[in-house]
Design an enzyme around this catalytic site. Structure first.
Site, short mmCIF file in Angstrom:
data_model
loop_
_atom_site.label_atom_id
_atom_site.label_comp_id
_atom_site.label_asym_id
_atom_site.label_seq_id
_atom_site.Cartn_x
_atom_site.Cartn_y
_atom_site.Cartn_z
N LYS A 128 0.83 -1.20 0.00
CA LYS A 128 0.00 0.00 0.00
C LYS A 128 0.87 1.25 0.00
O LYS A 128 0.66 2.17 -0.81
CB LYS A 128 -0.93 0.01 1.23
N ASP A 146 -6.45 0.46 0.91
CA ASP A 146 -6.59 0.63 2.36
C ASP A 146 -8.01 0.23 2.74
O ASP A 146 -8.76 -0.29 1.91
CB ASP A 146 -6.25 2.07 2.79
#
Length: 218
Positions: A128, A146
């Site tokens: 991420k 996320d």
């Protein structure tokens, strides 16, 4: 339903969702404030499992004292921890950002690398975080998964996956590379503003007609 037909329908929905999100949200979206590549990288590492607001509260003092990889690499862990102590998991994060500063010096000539593979070698950087960096700084294809993003794409029906890596792969097959970073940011913002975790605001959602989960909430 024929599998290929179903995939085409999902891809068509993804295109419409991407277009509507792009139309309804600001052209510039940033959840972290930064002045250079180094600041964004460190801020992203600090943002794991904590709020952007908490990160933004501590980074001004951190970057005033440690403005670059060299200075941060020389900082003591106790001092770094004291500066970022209001951020979740601050002990681990202090260790990670100090080690990352050292690695930037030793392996990357004090510059932030521009590939996912290289970024993943830095302590505290997962997929991420790496996608945030390459998308924001280097305008490369990036799917940033996320909790907000994952919730939105699952509810709409673009993926059934719960594991971030699988979500990333599924969405990458649906969204053209040149639109992936923008889609990541707008979908994230949609999750923050409208598609809330416990009680989504379906009544004002402009994606309502495309969403598979509407019967569950409305």
């Amino acid at each position: 339903m024929n599998i290929s037909v179903e995939k085409n329908e999902i891809k068509d929905i993804a295109y419409k969702v991407c277009t509507l999100l792009d139309k309804n949200y600001p052209k510039e979206i940033s959840f972290l404030q930064f002045r250079n590549n180094f600041q964004l990288l460190i801020s992203v590492i600090l943002s794991a499992q904590t709020t952007d607001r908490q990160v933004m509260a501590v980074v001004p003092a951190l970057f005033e004292k440690y403005p670059d990889p060299l200075s941060l690499s020389k900082g003591t862990l106790d001092d770094i921890m004291d500066i970022i102590k209001s951020v979740g998991f601050f002990r681990t994060k202090a260790t990670n950002i100090k080690k990352t500063a050292v690695k930037l010096l030793e392996d990357f000539n004090s510059t932030v690398p521009d590939t996912i593979e290289e970024l993943l070698t830095l302590p505290g950087v997962g997929r991420k975080s790496a996608n945030v960096v390459v998308g924001s700084l280097f305008e490369k294809p990036a799917i940033i998964v996320d909790t907000h993003f994952g919730r939105v794409v699952r509810r709409i029906g673009l993926t059934q996956a719960k594991i971030p890596e699988k979500i990333e792969k599924d969405i990458a097959l649906l969204i053209p590379e040149k639109k992936q970073y923008r889609f990541s940011m707008t979908a994230n913002l949609h999750g923050r503003k409208i598609c809330h975790s416990r009680k989504p605001s379906c009544n004002i959602c402009f994606l309502k007609s495309l969403c598979k989960s509407v019967p569950l909430f409305c």
